[in-house]
Design an enzyme around this catalytic site. Structure first.
Site, short mmCIF file in Angstrom:
data_model
loop_
_atom_site.label_atom_id
_atom_site.label_comp_id
_atom_site.label_asym_id
_atom_site.label_seq_id
_atom_site.Cartn_x
_atom_site.Cartn_y
_atom_site.Cartn_z
N THR B 150 53.85 124.33 50.07
CA THR B 150 53.48 125.33 49.07
C THR B 150 52.02 125.78 49.23
O THR B 150 51.16 124.97 49.57
CB THR B 150 53.70 124.73 47.67
OG1 THR B 150 55.08 124.44 47.53
CG2 THR B 150 53.28 125.69 46.58
N GLY B 189 51.13 116.92 47.04
CA GLY B 189 50.81 115.59 46.52
C GLY B 189 50.38 114.61 47.59
O GLY B 189 50.76 114.74 48.75
N GLU B 443 60.64 121.79 43.10
CA GLU B 443 61.86 121.77 43.93
C GLU B 443 62.81 122.89 43.54
O GLU B 443 64.02 122.72 43.51
CB GLU B 443 62.57 120.40 43.83
CG GLU B 443 61.68 119.17 43.92
CD GLU B 443 60.92 119.07 45.24
OE1 GLU B 443 61.19 119.84 46.17
OE2 GLU B 443 60.00 118.22 45.31
#
Lengths: 672, 672
Positions: B150, B189, B443
């Protein structure tokens, strides 16, 4: 520290370009609409004047506040509240100007209860003698006070409070005592760390005249009590008081717990404008009109109704601007030549944001109407006329319940509609969301107080049924009587909310159903009544307006229709069941809502601009007026985030956390 | 420090007394139901075995974590994650055992992406040669990796990613370059502070064979890239990487931004199991079945469907226990002799909590069914049979969207149903709520991915319409063909979800309506399909069960009915409009729901007990198994809250914040 990212720009069309085009495509005059909404009492002028003063003060910088611990954030809250108060002295601000400064800084003031419930209660419930002693101390902030009513075990049920105030006729004192743990005061703002005084609500226990060693409770009464030493600021002997700890929001508020152990207060501590205990006989004097004692609750609820619009407007401003700037995917059926679509052009984004945009205006007019009803009822009451008290109480309860839920759910809906970035700290919606989520519960839980509306409505319907052909004594009475007359004639369309009121009357009064078994139905009844007030008020406000220019009037009418039809669509079956709207009309709601959203869409950015919420208050990368969304997000991450000043040791077999510190993890363990 | 509050007890009947009575009044065997729900794969046994090990470690104490700043909380997260990993070595835990330990500690692990997306992507997308090099380093945690897909400007639209990986045929390297600010990786993350490697997804740019100085994009591809120095842990030259800052939840996760400035990586960096670039010719080899590349997304969505039940069960456990212990008001129509009523006895509290209790079981059976479908489809795929891929993808998208929203909204509904104390930190729901609110977005945004269901359904309906009288090739096909055959015959009742599927087919395929104009309708279609799956799966699971004892079976059937009828009531008009249910039946839903809640109510505490969620995980004063709600709330406030160790100076004219410190407010200013 300069690096290659300094020279990077977002891809085109960027935020400023997009918002400029958005603003060009609408013929709305934002200044005119802004003045219409917020100009009347000087709000916008105050905002423009006070904003630069606030922004100059380093303590009011919001850059780092999300990175502070609770104790640090509370200290910052106290530091800000003190300087705000000093600025009030310095600039000779009125209370309205001071409130504007607080609104912009956007911390819940740890002194809030001193300024609101403490002083208000003394003004309303203290005798003249008490007022002349206490008010100068309160107004000068020489003492800081709080309002201690709610307990660990009792919130909604005030008459169940356990703290005792027992009259000792020998010493002519009251003895405050917490007989149980659940008698602990709880949630009382400004009292946990700051206040040195409090209004303490306790069961008044007086000797039974027929058996003087027995005590009789006369219900909860307010006492004014010093709780901390004026020099050391430590709790007085016999009092345990502190802050209850972290909460969902309200991080800068020291909500308290407080218990008393046979703590003696003088006879003069009991606020005695309405009730009194004769110090020599121990005989109790009751208030003439008990409802007056709760006057300030109606005041607070009315204010919550009025304030809901600006809170929701804040979230909608962020959501509309960001979802205009945010582009994702090209039109699946298009030529795929141009830029990606603004996500606000997707109906699935519109359906979440644009009805809420319409809701801001609906809440606005309802808030004004609520203020008007409140003021006029207060005037009546001052003159000794209590006729409008029940109506005002019902209206403020129903609207508090509905408007705070519309705003609270609306903030979260806006946040989710912004996808990933809506989850980030740059949304500007985290603190406002966390703080505002208290509102559906405080000052009467939103599900509980709808009973007050239902009880009022059933009472009014009972009266109307009794004499349907006499003239209505007030608006509700006239409406219910009209309904009953219509009901007699076959084929008449009946309004859903009146039908629901009649059903509730029938269940409770005719069929004598148990009250608790009807609660869900009564909650729906209250919601329908309140929705009806909002829709009607919105309609009347636009119908009666003579000043707005045509472009604004046109789009506000569309907002009205969107709000009304969207609300109706959510309750389609209820409108069908009660025969108020035909199935054909209900079937068409989905496409009518979508058409209205398409009409409003080009004006969305200018409509939120009209709420004139300054960037400083929004504190949102996503909602900036200039559309520099990505530049701001990157700046917050790359230049302002303190976590990036720490280099970590990622090797799991080494217990060092900060690279090179050799701390062996002891540093963080010490904080647990 | 001892004081008079040490001797105080809550008023009677207290929590333990109440919960004991609650448990006595139900004939449900919680151990049996617990084993039925969670026993099959050893979950409960693992939980019982690992819990005491975790509770012994001081770093896992949750007492103070709400009082830490973001940087402190992140350090704690890292320290906990490291010790957890060391415990895995020490106790020789399997991955399932290790996951149990993580589940109990309840921090989002800052190493999460290393263990999930990083290793999974290498396993699925790397060539065998790449795997043999990388997997040992990854499995031993010698390197820590993340997954960087992303970007700041693109999330949902993966093909719009801007980061470039340009093939330099001269040096036979790829050049990673961020041409814009929006090309910055974002949200990734474990990468912000911890990882030293990452899978980096970038547009693969190769020279155009017909014009070699022009480049052609072959779409996003994954590369494995070292991003930080293995000694200093500083970013390599040409890379800017850091943590994006505070967020709504996920406080222990270092979501990253990352940009590249002409950063060179070797040819071997491109994961080449499915795609490849010939290093000598620069010619591209495409994957045979592009959908395989996204296999892990379906896996993640299936897991989210399965996990939703335990998250919601946690909130419902707290809400049911607390609202049993909490008492407020006596029955308005009663004799007012006994104790106040448990608030769970009010229908307005039941209507918020008990349908969610039923939902935990609905989610459970759906989660199991989803896992079964996923595993069987994976087996087919391994054998080269792709027939079930589309169905699995559609089912996992629709259920991910619906189940995560049911759980996310459910947590907040439970929190609000607990009134004031639900707003406090003692609810135990703050962190779980904040963390879980990411799920409706990650997601695949819940509103966006319903398009994938709709596209599948329309395709299936188109096929069914083409040959309605042939046998169905799968369950959906058979269902749709049956619908079309029924539709021909007048007077037949038609299922709502099939009718909606047909309407969507008609709009899109026959009337050729623009896709985007149908999005709201398609979203509702997906929801209806998924609701139908949940209701059907719940029904089938109970019908097919041969093991449960009668008392449990009876109450689970009531839960099934409550879930089904409550869901139907919320969509009453849709069921009426599509002629699936009569108005009379729809009118009766309100009272049937209320009757079912009254039947389930006596079993509520034992039903939540059956989810076997340990107090340590709940970390909730309100939801404790033993019901000592008020004792725990008071303990947290009076003994654990660090704010109470600070004495403040309340005088606004003095800028000192901490009494006697003379700090003049400089301490807190330095943190801004």
């Amino acid at each position: 520290m300069p690096d290659f990212t300094d020279n990077l720009r977002p891809s085109q069309p960027d935020g400023p370009t997009t918002l400029t085009r958005e603003r060009q495509q609408s013929n709305i005059a934002t200044e005119e609409l802004g003045q219409h909404l917020l100009g009347s009492d000087g709000f916008l002028e105050r905002q423009a004047r006070i904003l630069p003063i606030i922004q100059q003060e380093p303590l009011f910088s919001k850059d780092q506040q999300q990175n502070l611990s609770r104790p640090e954030r509370f200290k910052l809250g106290v530091a800000r509240a003190k300087i705000l108060r000093r600025m009030r002295d310095l600039h000779k601000w009125s209370y309205l100007e001071y409130q504007m400064a607080e609104y912009l800084v956007d911390d819940v003031s740890p002194y809030f209860l001193h300024m609101e419930m403490f002083i208000t209660t003394v003004r309303e419930q203290a005798s003249e003698e008490q007022q002349s002693y206490w008010l100068p101390l309160i107004e000068s902030w020489k003492i800081i006070g709080a309002y201690a009513q709610t307990e660990l075990g009792h919130g909604s049920n005030v008459s169940g409070l356990e703290l005792e105030a027992r009259w000792d006729s020998r010493t002519r004192e009251f003895v405050l005592h917490s007989p149980t743990l659940t008698a602990s005061k709880w949630w009382n703002g400004s009292l946990g760390r700051l206040a040195n005084h409090a209004i303490v609500v306790a069961q008044l226990l007086l000797p039974d005249p027929s058996a003087p060693d027995q005590y009789v409770s006369h219900g909860p009464h307010p006492f004014i009590v010093q709780v901390r030493d004026m020099k050391t600021h430590k709790p007085l002997n016999g009092i345990v008081v502190g802050d209850i700890g972290p909460k969902y929001g309200y991080i800068t508020m020291d909500n308290a717990y407080m218990l008393f152990d046979q703590f003696r207060i003088p006879h003069s501590a009991m606020l005695s404008r309405y009730s009194n205990v004769d110090p020599s006989t121990g005989i109790y004097t009751k208030p003439e009109k008990p409802a007056l004692v709760y006057g300030s609750l109606t005041y607070v609820r009315s204010n919550m109704v009025h304030r809901a619009r600006l809170v929701l407007a804040r979230a909608v401003t962020v959501a509309v601007r960001y979802s205009s700037v945010r582009r994702q995917f090209q039109d699946r059926d298009g030529d795929k030549m141009g830029p990606e679509m603004s996500v606000l052009d997707y109906p699935t984004v519109q359906i979440r944001i644009l009805p809420l945009l319409a809701t801001t205006f609906a809440l606005h007019y309802t808030g004004l109407a609520m203020q008007t009803v409140y003021k006029s009822a207060r005037q009546d009451i001052e003159k000794g006329n209590f006729n409008s008290l029940a109506h005002m109480h019902s209206m403020s309860s129903g609207l508090k319940s509905l408007c705070t839920i519309l705003a609270a759910d609306g903030i979260e809906t806006c946040r989710r509609a912004m996808g990933g970035h809506g989850f980030g700290g740059g949304s500007g919606l985290i603190q406002v969301n966390n703080d505002y989520l208290s509102k559906p519960t405080v000052e009467g839980d939103n599900w509980m107080i709808t009973q007050q509306v239902a009880a009022y409505v059933i009472k009014k319907m009972t009266a109307a049924v009794g004499s349907p052909d006499t003239p209505g004594v007030d608006e509700t009475d006239a409406r219910f009587k009209g309904f009953i007359r219509n009901k007699r004639r076959p084929g008449r369309t009946l309004e859903t909310n009146n039908r629901q009121a009649y059903d509730a009357y029938e269940q409770r009064v005719i069929k004598k159903r148990n009250w608790n078994s009807l609660l869900i139905q009564l909650h729906k009844l209250s919601r329908a009544q309140s929705e009806s007030i909002i829709v009607t008020t919105f309609f009347d406000a636009l119908s009666n307006d003579k000043t707005l220019s045509t472009p604004i009037k046109t789009v506000l009418w569309d907002c009205y229709r969107l709000f009304a039809l969207y609300t109706m669509e959510n309750e389609s079956f209820e409108f069908f069941r009660t025969n108020a709207v035909s199935q054909t009309d209900l079937n068409s709601l989905e496409s009518r809502v979508q058409d209205l959203m398409a009409r409003i869409r080009p004006h969305a950015v200018k409509l939120v601009d009209s709420w004139m919420i300054p960037d400083y208050l929004l504190d949102s990368a996503l909602g900036r007026y200039d559309g520099r969304v990505y530049e701001d997000l990157f700046n917050r991450a790359h230049r302002l985030n303190p976590l990036n000043r720490i280099t970590f040791n990622p090797n799991y077999w080494e217990d060092e956390i900060v690279k090179g510190s050799g701390d062996n993890g002891r540093g963080i363990l010490a904080k647990l």
